[in-house]
Scaffold this motif. Sequence first.
Motif, short mmCIF file in Angstrom:
data_model
loop_
_atom_site.label_atom_id
_atom_site.label_comp_id
_atom_site.label_asym_id
_atom_site.label_seq_id
_atom_site.Cartn_x
_atom_site.Cartn_y
_atom_site.Cartn_z
N PRO A 51 0.63 -1.15 0.05
CA PRO A 51 -0.06 -0.04 -0.05
C PRO A 51 0.95 1.23 0.02
CG PRO A 51 -0.90 -1.58 1.38
CD PRO A 51 0.53 -2.18 1.08
N GLY A 52 0.77 2.28 -1.04
CA GLY A 52 1.38 3.33 -1.02
C GLY A 52 2.75 3.63 -1.68
N LEU A 53 3.18 2.30 -1.83
CA LEU A 53 4.58 2.28 -2.73
C LEU A 53 4.57 2.67 -4.07
CD1 LEU A 53 7.42 1.63 -2.53
CD2 LEU A 53 6.97 -0.75 -2.96
N GLU A 54 3.44 2.41 -5.00
CA GLU A 54 3.43 2.69 -6.31
C GLU A 54 3.06 4.35 -6.48
OE1 GLU A 54 0.85 1.09 -9.86
OE2 GLU A 54 2.49 -0.30 -9.32
N GLU A 55 2.44 4.64 -5.60
CA GLU A 55 2.22 6.04 -5.58
C GLU A 55 3.42 7.01 -5.08
OE1 GLU A 55 -1.72 3.97 -4.94
OE2 GLU A 55 0.45 3.91 -4.09
N LEU A 56 4.10 6.38 -4.35
CA LEU A 56 5.44 7.17 -3.81
C LEU A 56 6.51 6.96 -4.90
CD1 LEU A 56 6.78 8.56 -1.31
CD2 LEU A 56 7.72 6.25 -0.70
N LEU A 57 6.63 5.89 -5.55
CA LEU A 57 7.40 5.52 -6.78
C LEU A 57 7.27 6.79 -7.93
CD1 LEU A 57 9.57 3.55 -7.57
CD2 LEU A 57 8.04 2.59 -8.82
N ARG A 58 5.87 6.99 -8.16
CA ARG A 58 5.71 7.83 -9.13
C ARG A 58 5.71 9.28 -8.75
NH1 ARG A 58 0.78 5.17 -12.78
NH2 ARG A 58 1.69 3.04 -12.89
N ALA A 59 5.91 9.49 -7.70
CA ALA A 59 5.98 10.84 -7.14
C ALA A 59 7.39 11.34 -7.45
CB ALA A 59 5.77 11.29 -5.79
N HIS A 60 8.41 10.23 -7.66
CA HIS A 60 9.95 10.70 -7.77
C HIS A 60 10.38 10.11 -9.14
CE1 HIS A 60 9.45 12.25 -3.81
NE2 HIS A 60 9.02 11.37 -3.27
N VAL A 61 9.83 9.23 -9.63
CA VAL A 61 10.42 8.52 -10.94
C VAL A 61 10.41 9.74 -12.10
CG1 VAL A 61 10.45 6.88 -12.73
CG2 VAL A 61 10.48 6.31 -10.40
N ALA A 62 11.18 9.86 -12.55
CA ALA A 62 10.62 11.16 -13.97
C ALA A 62 9.98 10.47 -14.87
CB ALA A 62 12.07 11.32 -14.83
N GLY A 63 9.14 11.45 -15.66
CA GLY A 63 8.21 10.88 -16.62
C GLY A 63 6.64 11.19 -16.24
N PHE A 64 6.42 11.37 -14.92
CA PHE A 64 5.03 11.53 -14.21
C PHE A 64 4.64 12.75 -13.79
CE2 PHE A 64 6.56 7.13 -13.74
CZ PHE A 64 5.20 6.56 -14.17
N GLU A 65 3.61 13.25 -14.15
CA GLU A 65 3.03 14.44 -13.64
C GLU A 65 3.36 14.91 -12.24
OE1 GLU A 65 -0.87 17.50 -13.80
OE2 GLU A 65 -0.85 15.51 -14.70
N GLY A 66 4.14 15.99 -11.79
CA GLY A 66 4.50 16.44 -10.74
C GLY A 66 5.57 15.83 -9.90
N SER A 67 6.27 14.83 -10.87
CA SER A 67 7.24 13.93 -10.35
C SER A 67 8.57 14.97 -9.80
CB SER A 67 7.84 12.89 -11.39
OG SER A 67 8.95 12.54 -11.05
N THR A 68 9.24 14.68 -8.80
CA THR A 68 10.47 15.43 -8.52
C THR A 68 11.76 14.88 -9.52
OG1 THR A 68 11.25 13.76 -7.04
CG2 THR A 68 9.72 15.52 -6.18
N GLY A 69 11.62 13.88 -10.16
CA GLY A 69 12.55 13.10 -10.86
C GLY A 69 13.91 12.94 -9.97
N ARG A 70 13.75 12.91 -8.80
CA ARG A 70 14.90 12.39 -7.96
C ARG A 70 15.53 10.99 -8.20
NH1 ARG A 70 12.91 16.56 -4.07
NH2 ARG A 70 11.78 15.00 -2.96
#
Length: 448
Positions: A51-70
Amino acid sequence: MSLKITVIGTGYLGATHAAAMAELGFEVLGLDIVPEKVRMLAEGRVPMYEPGLEELLRAHVAGFEGSTGRLRFTTSYEEVGDFGDVHFVCVNTPQKHGEYACDMSHVDAAFDSLAPHLNGPALVVGKSTVPVGSAERLASRLRDLAPAGAEVELAWNPEFLREGFAVADTLHPDRIVVGVREPGGRAEKLLREVYATPTGEGSPLVVTDFPTAELVKTAANSFLATKISFINAMAEVCEAAGGDVVKLAEAIGYDERIGAKFLRAGIGFGGGCLPKDIRAFMARAGELGADQALTFLREVDSINMRRRGHMVELARDAVGGSFLGVRVAVLGATFKPDSDDVRDSPALNVAGQIHLQGGQVTVYDPKGMDNARRVFPTLGYADSAVASARGADVVLHLTEWREFRELDPAVLGGAVTRRLILDGRNALDAAQWREAGWTYRAMGRPRA
């Protein structure tokens, strides 16, 4: 200059740690030797349910809206060596085939592959659960394999993730343990920087030597396993004496010295950690000449495994002494709720035993169906609890998912041939099921 972090191994532990480090503000590079896994993670998908891991991943992997790209991923140890200041080793340590001991081959391979590429000052941090004494050996291995003159140190930072709560456990840990050779030295200072956010929120950080840090995880798991097996042993006594283990657990749980957690009697523990960790702990104690100190864990393990067979016996007795021609609905395949992990699952083990004794078993689990099919392809599977119970002579509740606790007994009763339910987790409301016309039975409790 902000630290750059690498994570070696992107399975359950590594993927969670990499995403959490990016959430804490670091640039992170994750490595795995399986290209398919790297591709999946780079696409913002995780190879397991958490639970919550995929959302956290997409928040930081480049290519997703709003991602930090870190956060990004690679298969190159050379790239990892050039990138990182702190390298977390998160590969798995399974039980050796045919032995109790821990298989260190994945950890050794990770260290062997990483060390030659550590050209600048670097801190390697082990997070895998390993036999005590491993850190000292691996520190020597790092020194031997790193380039001449490279400033390389080792620290040990055991993980305490609970499946289903891994993201919260990483971002807001109840404790952080750091094993270092030199208290107050560079390794400790770097890890204090890595964990500045959680420690600033109040998470305690405990600094120890290598052996103590290695022992913390196995000691904690051994204690939890002992507590679970204790209440299951009390369930056996309650059945013999006509007592109620649920009331017994409630009464002793009010004692602050004992506490109520992990006192729910049932079919026991499973998964990829507790069973193999207590066995590896026993094996290592034997190697150290301290085997007598942990002989009690053999009984803990024995009680746990005995519960599975006892559940099969209860079910067989409930349906008249034989499973031949009997339709059995099994609610649950994973070893615990909020996970898709079926490794050493008591639920699947019970389902498999009943199937081998002639029962027509149909399993339903909210998240573990695909993994269950791979382990037990000969069992029947359904896409809902009601579908699994259609025509069943007995229903077995074996994983305490909220979905099962919230089932309407009347609705499920409309699907079965006989309203008989065995609660292998003591998690259902017995009065509610009985009021709906069900025969309710549970381990360690008197029959109504």
